[in-house]
Design a protein around this motif. Sequence first.
Motif, PDB file in Angstrom:
ATOM      1  N   GLY A 255      18.464 -19.545 -19.991  1.00 38.76           N
ATOM      2  CA  GLY A 255      18.024 -18.552 -20.959  1.00 38.76           C
ATOM      3  C   GLY A 255      17.512 -17.291 -20.270  1.00 38.76           C
ATOM      4  N   LEU A 256      16.759 -17.484 -19.188  1.00 36.67           N
ATOM      5  CA  LEU A 256      16.197 -16.330 -18.478  1.00 36.67           C
ATOM      6  C   LEU A 256      17.313 -15.465 -17.898  1.00 36.67           C
ATOM      7  N   GLN A 257      18.339 -16.140 -17.375  1.00 33.05           N
ATOM      8  CA  GLN A 257      19.398 -15.365 -16.728  1.00 33.05           C
ATOM      9  C   GLN A 257      20.284 -14.661 -17.735  1.00 33.05           C
ATOM     10  N   ALA A 258      20.238 -15.117 -18.991  1.00 31.75           N
ATOM     11  CA  ALA A 258      21.051 -14.457 -20.000  1.00 31.75           C
ATOM     12  C   ALA A 258      20.442 -13.115 -20.421  1.00 31.75           C
ATOM     13  N   LEU A 259      19.193 -12.909 -20.077  1.00 32.69           N
ATOM     14  CA  LEU A 259      18.551 -11.645 -20.475  1.00 32.69           C
ATOM     15  C   LEU A 259      18.948 -10.532 -19.515  1.00 32.69           C
ATOM     16  N   PRO A 260      19.271  -9.343 -20.046  1.00 29.57           N
ATOM     17  CA  PRO A 260      19.584  -8.225 -19.153  1.00 29.57           C
ATOM     18  C   PRO A 260      18.361  -7.857 -18.324  1.00 29.57           C
ATOM     19  N   LYS A 261      18.613  -7.390 -17.111  1.00 29.62           N
ATOM     20  CA  LYS A 261      17.512  -7.062 -16.211  1.00 29.62           C
ATOM     21  C   LYS A 261      16.647  -5.949 -16.793  1.00 29.62           C
ATOM     22  N   GLY A 262      17.294  -5.117 -17.640  1.00 26.70           N
ATOM     23  CA  GLY A 262      16.575  -3.999 -18.245  1.00 26.70           C
ATOM     24  C   GLY A 262      15.345  -4.425 -19.025  1.00 26.70           C
ATOM     25  N   GLN A 263      15.342  -5.636 -19.552  1.00 25.04           N
ATOM     26  CA  GLN A 263      14.195  -6.092 -20.332  1.00 25.04           C
ATOM     27  C   GLN A 263      12.931  -6.130 -19.479  1.00 25.04           C
ATOM     28  N   LEU A 264      13.092  -6.702 -18.273  1.00 25.70           N
ATOM     29  CA  LEU A 264      11.924  -6.810 -17.390  1.00 25.70           C
ATOM     30  C   LEU A 264      11.514  -5.421 -16.903  1.00 25.70           C
ATOM     31  N   GLU A 265      12.529  -4.585 -16.610  1.00 21.84           N
ATOM     32  CA  GLU A 265      12.229  -3.235 -16.134  1.00 21.84           C
ATOM     33  C   GLU A 265      11.532  -2.431 -17.222  1.00 21.84           C
ATOM     34  N   ALA A 266      11.977  -2.642 -18.475  1.00 22.04           N
ATOM     35  CA  ALA A 266      11.312  -1.943 -19.585  1.00 22.04           C
ATOM     36  C   ALA A 266       9.867  -2.380 -19.684  1.00 22.04           C
ATOM     37  N   ASP A 268       8.043  -3.486 -17.249  1.00 29.27           N
ATOM     38  CA  ASP A 268       7.325  -2.888 -16.124  1.00 29.27           C
ATOM     39  C   ASP A 268       6.965  -1.437 -16.428  1.00 29.27           C
ATOM     40  N   SER A 269       7.933  -0.726 -16.986  1.00 34.04           N
ATOM     41  CA  SER A 269       7.700   0.698 -17.218  1.00 34.04           C
ATOM     42  C   SER A 269       6.637   0.922 -18.281  1.00 34.04           C
ATOM     43  N   LEU A 270       6.430  -0.092 -19.140  1.00 31.77           N
ATOM     44  CA  LEU A 270       5.370   0.026 -20.125  1.00 31.77           C
ATOM     45  C   LEU A 270       4.009  -0.276 -19.513  1.00 31.77           C
ATOM     46  N   GLY A 271       4.002  -0.736 -18.245  1.00 30.35           N
ATOM     47  CA  GLY A 271       2.745  -1.028 -17.582  1.00 30.35           C
ATOM     48  C   GLY A 271       2.244  -2.435 -17.843  1.00 30.35           C
ATOM     49  N   LEU A 272       3.112  -3.310 -18.342  1.00 37.66           N
ATOM     50  CA  LEU A 272       2.685  -4.701 -18.539  1.00 37.66           C
ATOM     51  C   LEU A 272       2.658  -5.415 -17.193  1.00 37.66           C
ATOM     52  N   ASN A 273       1.659  -6.270 -17.008  1.00 33.36           N
ATOM     53  CA  ASN A 273       1.663  -7.057 -15.781  1.00 33.36           C
ATOM     54  C   ASN A 273       2.601  -8.252 -15.963  1.00 33.36           C
ATOM     55  N   TYR A 274       2.733  -9.095 -14.896  1.00 36.75           N
ATOM     56  CA  TYR A 274       3.718 -10.181 -14.923  1.00 36.75           C
ATOM     57  C   TYR A 274       3.493 -11.120 -16.102  1.00 36.75           C
ATOM     58  N   GLY A 275       2.239 -11.535 -16.273  1.00 36.65           N
ATOM     59  CA  GLY A 275       1.921 -12.479 -17.350  1.00 36.65           C
ATOM     60  C   GLY A 275       2.262 -11.907 -18.711  1.00 36.65           C
ATOM     61  N   ALA A 277       4.341  -9.462 -19.395  1.00 33.16           N
ATOM     62  CA  ALA A 277       5.781  -9.263 -19.542  1.00 33.16           C
ATOM     63  C   ALA A 277       6.463 -10.566 -19.915  1.00 33.16           C
ATOM     64  N   MET A 278       6.066 -11.632 -19.232  1.00 27.45           N
ATOM     65  CA  MET A 278       6.681 -12.928 -19.521  1.00 27.45           C
ATOM     66  C   MET A 278       6.349 -13.373 -20.941  1.00 27.45           C
ATOM     67  N   ARG A 279       5.058 -13.274 -21.303  1.00 24.02           N
ATOM     68  CA  ARG A 279       4.610 -13.820 -22.568  1.00 24.02           C
ATOM     69  C   ARG A 279       5.147 -13.013 -23.746  1.00 24.02           C
ATOM     70  N   LEU A 280       5.210 -11.691 -23.585  1.00 28.38           N
ATOM     71  CA  LEU A 280       5.545 -10.842 -24.731  1.00 28.38           C
ATOM     72  C   LEU A 280       7.023 -10.460 -24.796  1.00 28.38           C
ATOM     73  N   ILE A 281       7.663 -10.342 -23.648  1.00 33.97           N
ATOM     74  CA  ILE A 281       9.034  -9.818 -23.648  1.00 33.97           C
ATOM     75  C   ILE A 281      10.062 -10.880 -23.273  1.00 33.97           C
ATOM     76  N   ILE A 282       9.847 -11.482 -22.121  1.00 34.99           N
ATOM     77  CA  ILE A 282      10.928 -12.299 -21.550  1.00 34.99           C
ATOM     78  C   ILE A 282      11.037 -13.659 -22.232  1.00 34.99           C
ATOM     79  N   LEU A 283       9.925 -14.430 -22.210  1.00 37.62           N
ATOM     80  CA  LEU A 283      10.032 -15.815 -22.699  1.00 37.62           C
ATOM     81  C   LEU A 283      10.437 -15.919 -24.170  1.00 37.62           C
ATOM     82  N   PRO A 284       9.892 -15.074 -25.071  1.00 37.41           N
ATOM     83  CA  PRO A 284      10.328 -15.223 -26.468  1.00 37.41           C
ATOM     84  C   PRO A 284      11.838 -15.121 -26.609  1.00 37.41           C
ATOM     85  N   GLN A 285      12.440 -14.228 -25.848  1.00 33.22           N
ATOM     86  CA  GLN A 285      13.894 -14.082 -25.953  1.00 33.22           C
ATOM     87  C   GLN A 285      14.613 -15.211 -25.239  1.00 33.22           C
TER      88      GLN A 285
END
Lengths: 368, 340
Positions: A255-266, A268-275, A277-285
């Motif tokens: 599931g993680l690899q199916a997400l475009p890299k842009g999601q994590l970069e977005a 990052d650019s919003l200033g979210l830290n790792y936790g 980013a994972m909790r709000l952006i990456i893992l839900p998707q």
Amino acid sequence: MTEQTYAPGTYPDLPPPSDTVGPIHWLKVNLFSSPINSIVTLVAMYLLYLSLPSAISWLFIDATYVGETRKDCAPEGACMAFIGERFNLFVYGFYPAELRWRINLAAILLVVAGAAVLWDKMPARKHMIKFAMVYPLIGAWLLSGGFFGLEHVGTHLFGGLMLTLTIGVTGIVFSLPLGILLALGRQSKLPIIKYFCIGFIEFIRGVPLITLLFVASTMLSYFLPPGTTFDLLLRVLIMVTLFASAYMAEVIRGGLQALPKGQLEAADSLGLNYGQAMRLIILPQALKISIPGIVNTFIGLYKDSTLVIVIGLLDPLGIGRASVADTAWLGLSTEVYLFVAVFFFISCFGMARYSLYLENKLNTGHKR
Amino acid sequence: MKLINKVLTGVALTAMTATAAQASTLEDVRAADELKCVVTTGLAGFAAPNADGRWEGFDADFCRAVAAAVLGDGDKVKFVPSTGKTRFTMLNSGEGDILFRNTTETLSRDVDLKLTFLPVNFYDGQGFMVPASLGVTSASELDGASVCIQTGTTTELNLADYFRTNGISYEPVPIETNEEGFTNYVAGRCDVYTTDASGLASTRAKFDDPTQHVVLPEIISKEPLGGAVRHGDDQWADIGKWVVNALINAEEMGITQANAMNLAANVGNNPGINRLVGSEGNMGEMLGLDAKWAARAIAQGGNYGEIYERNVGPNTPLEIARGLNALWSQGGVLYAAPIR
């Protein structure tokens, strides 16, 4: 020319043409849409005609539902009296009869906790979720006892349906978070974490569950200091959880690899830290994409619980096998296996349908 | 699977010799106030749970007799169900204290697997069952037949030996349990089902019409079934051995479930009975138990004859005649060492 009976400009809805509705049309579309489908339908109907009447009369009409021994059963029908007599054994295993209310209570609470987690329209869901978080402790306390006034019940008395549910629920509840951590760990940039996770996952996936269970039940007592008693069921639960979490990790990694890299970069650019980013952006998707795989693993784990027979714990299948060896009821394996099969089918089919429901609910544009 | 088994058993044995010098099994059993008894996962007449979850059967009764002798209560048994492959590992790893699992005593099990066998409590032998419609009357006519055979048992090895000696070819259909064998045999996936004669009797009793199946006259092996304990604890082995002997001697002397405790309470005029039930002498003390050990064991489930009749005898669905398992004085081979 027919007379116009409606006002100009108000053309009413006419019924659809008669050859596109009704049972005949349904048959045409679904069962006889092509020559091959027609043949398949006819063959299937013939097979049903051959098997269904005898199956129904075996299971219902000629079956015996009340009796003391096999002699009370009609030889041409199913001997369901046996299942009835053994029903408590199938459900509660060897649990003491006067303490079975604890299993019932634990099961009711499990339904409540499960509903809070799985059903988003549950009233007062926020509080119920908190309850669901502590449920594993409450459940363990109710089943095993030993403190706060409840008599201790050895886990060797666990069996049947409650054993399957204990193993299944524990495995499912703990393997998902563990699997997420392993999946994230495997993608980590920190080499120790990364290689630990890879090593763990590959080791567990490289060894059959039956071997792990065997090690848990018999080998472990050689390695622990003499005199330590480490509950057998607890060892099994740990092994099953670790086993499922390794598979879970790989499903979630997909599931993680199916997400475009842009999601994590977005993120990052919003200033979210790792936790964050994972909790709000990456893992839900990622989790949403992985639902079929996750439920697949759950179902596999649930069915694998029948393997505990090799270490002397009796799940419904084990209870069934042991029961058919009762001299009063010799030779009833068909009924027993059928009963166990129906039980597992209902559980697993339920899980599969829930996963479909969840997929449809979360279908917000990724479906292709 | 076989290789895994061997490796695991090997590891188990190496590790066991390292940890063998522990407290005695008797002390462990007393401390836990529970006898862990390895039985089958279900074999008709030998061990199977009843509707209330209570284990019943020939082997289960021997477990209870030992528990009654050692702990004073035959219900203080924790039954540890095991398959043919895991039974010895269960015992050797300490998951069980004693094993009564219709297990054949052999040299390799005794020596190589580091078991100490208790006296034989059931004399069995391997036989064949075929459908009557096959028209076979002797095992020598089984050339080319497919045979359902339980893996990990002595029957598997006997079968190979017998067919090799007689130059008969066969096709093995490996199965795990007696139940599975029955299912496969009924479904016609094998022409022949082979296991111990007692197992054949229980399998044959399952058929709606048992006359459709014949048990061939050949008995191709000796299968002395008995309990077992781990190597290296002679006191514990002695206790198991003499409980079995006591039950057999009790049948000889006419001590039954009903009268055992009465006999133990009063000194009678038969010194042999007095010694056995503990109203005279110090037999129990020598074993590390109390005087009434044997009386309790007998009162628990009866003497050998009573246990046999209740679980596998001619009045049960299994209908196994006493045969070799009768007392030596009645034409059998049960000849228990005297308690004196």
